[in-house]
Design a protein around this motif. Structure first.
Motif, PDB file in Angstrom:
ATOM      1  N   LYS A 161     -38.493  16.068  -5.891  1.00  0.00           N
ATOM      2  CA  LYS A 161     -39.283  16.210  -4.677  1.00  0.00           C
ATOM      3  C   LYS A 161     -38.638  15.383  -3.569  1.00  0.00           C
ATOM      4  O   LYS A 161     -38.137  14.287  -3.805  1.00  0.00           O
ATOM      5  CB  LYS A 161     -40.718  15.716  -4.929  1.00  0.00           C
ATOM      6  CG  LYS A 161     -41.624  15.654  -3.699  1.00  0.00           C
ATOM      7  CD  LYS A 161     -42.179  17.005  -3.332  1.00  0.00           C
ATOM      8  CE  LYS A 161     -43.226  16.882  -2.234  1.00  0.00           C
ATOM      9  NZ  LYS A 161     -43.763  18.197  -1.828  1.00  0.00           N
ATOM     10  N   VAL A 184     -39.347  14.135   0.604  1.00  0.00           N
ATOM     11  CA  VAL A 184     -40.266  14.071   1.746  1.00  0.00           C
ATOM     12  C   VAL A 184     -39.547  13.386   2.902  1.00  0.00           C
ATOM     13  O   VAL A 184     -39.031  12.272   2.737  1.00  0.00           O
ATOM     14  CB  VAL A 184     -41.543  13.282   1.399  1.00  0.00           C
ATOM     15  CG1 VAL A 184     -42.410  13.084   2.643  1.00  0.00           C
ATOM     16  CG2 VAL A 184     -42.341  14.006   0.312  1.00  0.00           C
ATOM     17  N   LYS A 204     -45.072   5.377   3.218  1.00  0.00           N
ATOM     18  CA  LYS A 204     -46.014   6.501   3.127  1.00  0.00           C
ATOM     19  C   LYS A 204     -45.325   7.734   2.559  1.00  0.00           C
ATOM     20  O   LYS A 204     -45.910   8.482   1.760  1.00  0.00           O
ATOM     21  CB  LYS A 204     -46.605   6.797   4.506  1.00  0.00           C
ATOM     22  CG  LYS A 204     -47.686   5.799   4.926  1.00  0.00           C
ATOM     23  CD  LYS A 204     -48.280   6.142   6.294  1.00  0.00           C
ATOM     24  CE  LYS A 204     -49.406   5.174   6.648  1.00  0.00           C
ATOM     25  NZ  LYS A 204     -49.971   5.429   8.003  1.00  0.00           N
ATOM     26  N   ALA A 205     -44.072   7.966   2.967  1.00  0.00           N
ATOM     27  CA  ALA A 205     -43.314   9.087   2.407  1.00  0.00           C
ATOM     28  C   ALA A 205     -43.090   8.886   0.918  1.00  0.00           C
ATOM     29  O   ALA A 205     -43.156   9.841   0.125  1.00  0.00           O
ATOM     30  CB  ALA A 205     -41.976   9.232   3.138  1.00  0.00           C
ATOM     31  N   LYS A 230     -45.096   7.244  -1.121  1.00  0.00           N
ATOM     32  CA  LYS A 230     -46.378   7.515  -1.778  1.00  0.00           C
ATOM     33  C   LYS A 230     -46.597   9.018  -1.960  1.00  0.00           C
ATOM     34  O   LYS A 230     -47.090   9.468  -3.003  1.00  0.00           O
ATOM     35  CB  LYS A 230     -47.530   6.917  -0.957  1.00  0.00           C
ATOM     36  CG  LYS A 230     -47.679   5.405  -1.084  1.00  0.00           C
ATOM     37  CD  LYS A 230     -48.898   4.940  -0.276  1.00  0.00           C
ATOM     38  CE  LYS A 230     -49.201   3.475  -0.479  1.00  0.00           C
ATOM     39  NZ  LYS A 230     -50.409   3.041   0.262  1.00  0.00           N
ATOM     40  N   GLN A 231     -46.221   9.791  -0.929  1.00  0.00           N
ATOM     41  CA  GLN A 231     -46.351  11.245  -1.020  1.00  0.00           C
ATOM     42  C   GLN A 231     -45.536  11.796  -2.169  1.00  0.00           C
ATOM     43  O   GLN A 231     -45.969  12.661  -2.928  1.00  0.00           O
ATOM     44  CB  GLN A 231     -45.855  11.879   0.296  1.00  0.00           C
ATOM     45  CG  GLN A 231     -46.945  12.542   1.115  1.00  0.00           C
ATOM     46  CD  GLN A 231     -46.355  13.209   2.341  1.00  0.00           C
ATOM     47  OE1 GLN A 231     -45.903  12.532   3.270  1.00  0.00           O
ATOM     48  NE2 GLN A 231     -46.355  14.514   2.353  1.00  0.00           N
ATOM     49  N   CYS A 232     -44.297  11.294  -2.297  1.00  0.00           N
ATOM     50  CA  CYS A 232     -43.422  11.737  -3.379  1.00  0.00           C
ATOM     51  C   CYS A 232     -43.999  11.382  -4.749  1.00  0.00           C
ATOM     52  O   CYS A 232     -43.973  12.191  -5.678  1.00  0.00           O
ATOM     53  CB  CYS A 232     -42.041  11.086  -3.236  1.00  0.00           C
ATOM     54  SG  CYS A 232     -40.925  11.922  -2.109  1.00  0.00           S
ATOM     55  N   LYS A 275     -47.054  10.883  -5.578  1.00  0.00           N
ATOM     56  CA  LYS A 275     -48.309  11.586  -5.852  1.00  0.00           C
ATOM     57  C   LYS A 275     -48.074  13.003  -6.370  1.00  0.00           C
ATOM     58  O   LYS A 275     -48.851  13.529  -7.179  1.00  0.00           O
ATOM     59  CB  LYS A 275     -49.151  11.626  -4.573  1.00  0.00           C
ATOM     60  CG  LYS A 275     -50.546  12.185  -4.742  1.00  0.00           C
ATOM     61  CD  LYS A 275     -51.297  12.110  -3.413  1.00  0.00           C
ATOM     62  CE  LYS A 275     -52.708  12.657  -3.555  1.00  0.00           C
ATOM     63  NZ  LYS A 275     -53.456  12.578  -2.268  1.00  0.00           N
ATOM     64  N   SER A 276     -46.966  13.626  -5.951  1.00  0.00           N
ATOM     65  CA  SER A 276     -46.789  15.065  -6.171  1.00  0.00           C
ATOM     66  C   SER A 276     -46.627  15.517  -7.623  1.00  0.00           C
ATOM     67  O   SER A 276     -47.105  16.600  -7.968  1.00  0.00           O
ATOM     68  CB  SER A 276     -45.614  15.578  -5.329  1.00  0.00           C
ATOM     69  OG  SER A 276     -44.423  14.918  -5.695  1.00  0.00           O
ATOM     70  N   TYR A 308     -50.592   6.544  -9.473  1.00  0.00           N
ATOM     71  CA  TYR A 308     -50.228   7.963  -9.522  1.00  0.00           C
ATOM     72  C   TYR A 308     -49.904   8.408 -10.955  1.00  0.00           C
ATOM     73  O   TYR A 308     -48.923   9.091 -11.209  1.00  0.00           O
ATOM     74  CB  TYR A 308     -49.049   8.241  -8.591  1.00  0.00           C
ATOM     75  CG  TYR A 308     -49.313   7.818  -7.165  1.00  0.00           C
ATOM     76  CD1 TYR A 308     -50.249   8.477  -6.387  1.00  0.00           C
ATOM     77  CD2 TYR A 308     -48.658   6.718  -6.611  1.00  0.00           C
ATOM     78  CE1 TYR A 308     -50.519   8.075  -5.080  1.00  0.00           C
ATOM     79  CE2 TYR A 308     -48.915   6.307  -5.312  1.00  0.00           C
ATOM     80  CZ  TYR A 308     -49.853   6.988  -4.554  1.00  0.00           C
ATOM     81  OH  TYR A 308     -50.120   6.581  -3.273  1.00  0.00           O
TER      82      TYR A 308
END
Length: 460
Positions: free
Chosen positions: A33, A35, A58-59, A61-63, A65-66, A234
């Protein structure tokens, strides 16, 4: 599919955060992934290059979480990122990270990231600094030189924080809830003023220059585990092993090369030619020997001019078109340029593409040679820039150097090479060696793979 033991790799790049999940049984990636960080900010100096650390995190964290429940199978975490840059933080930032919603405007416990592209330590400033006791030079954008500049020009930055490291070192501290930074030789060498031979900072030289040596992190070998995950995040279980942060270049190489008779040319934002060496040879301008793995070195010609040059050219063309009141999207422009016919690539125009200078030659910039009344076409200019990028690499690391090192093949990687047939052809022409272009795994995969190779007992 059911996986027993996975390794999470995280790469903090210049423009994006990437994660990869590696199956420890097959050494294959089972999830990836990316971001974009969109973290660039107005720098505090006109020659500066800074990024918002909160946006980068934040980017990340997005990664993380996915992947969802796949993360329950993670047994270890390997991390790498952009080298040379520096970020400062207070231990409170690390200890409160998972409990507090930090924002760019309110957080006072972390500085911006001063990236490897930061040029505030210009040629005149660098000339004033002491010479490092190391086979490696220290250039603009290197962490120690940035500290020297801040000490002289913005001392309040240094007095506001008690820790520093690369952005990937900060992330290791956050995951382990360790306020104090620990650094690998990969990242320490990228800062300058570090002696690779005895694995130590140039404390005496720096102290004499009134450098704040108390900020320098302790340094360990790559592959060392520096802690464990502080709490379950996560779906990743609390207590999994976290390795010391590595350099993104070393991780991209370990993900790409399978034999020491291969060299790699990677072109993304910047451009590099590299091969693995057992020892340090006599260095020439443009080639340096960085720490690799297992006491080997990475002979590297690292150019500041890669995909960023083509991006700048395309943005310039786009602005010309817009100024004329015409309409085309940047995607349409890229599509046209990347699908030029072979005939359109033939041009006597020679483009020296050094629009960002080079670390070893910071005062020389780009130029055009052999300009005629009929070769200033869009096609020929783009083709010239593409060929110029490769010819610049050839000057930095000549073919003869590769042959002397026993190199028999070049592996081409990075988004610019995989998409650009002009660049592929020019690599073959210039180096006259077999070229294998790979959509290889990226540095995030390499960070996970390095952890696996250095800690096989964890996954038996």
């Amino acid at each position: 599919m059911d996986f027993e033991k996975l390794i999470l790799g995280i790469d903090i790049g210049t423009s994006s955060v990437k994660v990869s999940l590696l199956d420890s049984c097959t050494s294959k990636s089972v999830y990836a992934k990316s971001v974009p960080t969109i973290a660039k900010v107005n720098p505090s100096h006109q020659k500066g290059d800074e990024q918002d650390v909160v946006k980068i995190l934040k980017a990340m964290k997005q990664c993380l979480k996915s992947p969802g429940k796949m993360m329950e199978k993670v047994k270890a975490i390997g991390i790498c990122g952009q080298m040379h840059g520096i970020v400062f933080w207070d231990e409170k930032f690390v200890h409160n990270f998972w409990d507090t919603e930090f924002t760019s405007k309110t957080d006072k416990f972390v500085s911006n990231l001063y990236t490897w592209q930061d040029a505030r330590t210009d040629f005149q400033f660098l000339a004033k600094l002491p010479k490092p006791h190391s086979h490696l030079k220290a250039y603009s954008g290197y962490g120690c030189n940035t500290i020297f500049w801040l000490k002289e020009n913005q001392p309040e930055i240094l007095s506001s924080f008690n820790q520093c490291g690369t952005i990937q070192d900060l992330i290791v501290s956050i995951l382990c809830n360790q306020g104090k930074s620990v650094m690998s030789t990969h990242n320490a060498a990228s800062w300058g003023y570090f002696n690779v031979t005895d694995c130590s900072w140039n404390i005496d030289i720096l102290t004499e220059a009134n450098f704040p040596v108390h900020l320098l992190p302790p340094v360990v070998q790559p592959g060392i585990n520096v802690g464990t995950l502080y709490e379950t995040i996560y779906h990743i279980p609390k207590g999994v092993v976290v390795g010391v942060a590595l350099g993104d270049l070393q991780c991209s190489v370990i993900a790409t090369l399978t034999t020491m008779t291969d060299a790699v040319i990677n072109i993304s934002t910047s451009a590099q030619v590299a091969f693995i060496a057992k020892e340090i040879e006599i260095q020439c301008d443009g080639v340096e020997y960085f720490p690799y793995f297992e006491n080997h070195f990475l002979a590297v010609a690292a150019s500041l001019n890669g995909g960023n040059v083509l991006d700048s050219f395309v943005r310039s063309v786009f602005s010309w078109v817009s100024a004329l009141g015409l309409t085309i999207t940047e995607d349409e422009l890229w599509n046209r340029l990347l699908h030029l016919s072979t005939e359109e690539n033939l041009t006597p125009l020679i483009v020296n593409p050094l629009i960002f200078g080079e670390r070893h030659n910071p005062t020389t910039f780009g130029s055009l040679i052999n300009v005629t009344n009929n070769n200033l076409t869009l096609s020929e200019l783009f083709s010239g820039f593409c060929k110029g990028i490769i010819n610049n690499l050839l000057k930095m690391m000549p073919r003869e150097m590769l042959l002397k090192a026993g190199i028999q093949r070049i592996i081409g990687s990075g988004s610019v090479i995989t998409k650009n047939h002009i660049i592929k052809k020019e690599i073959e022409t210039c180096y006259n060696l077999p070229l294998s272009v790979t959509m290889s795994e990226d540095s995030a995969f390499g960070a996970a793979l390095a952890l696996l190779k250095n800690n096989p007992s964890l996954f038996n």
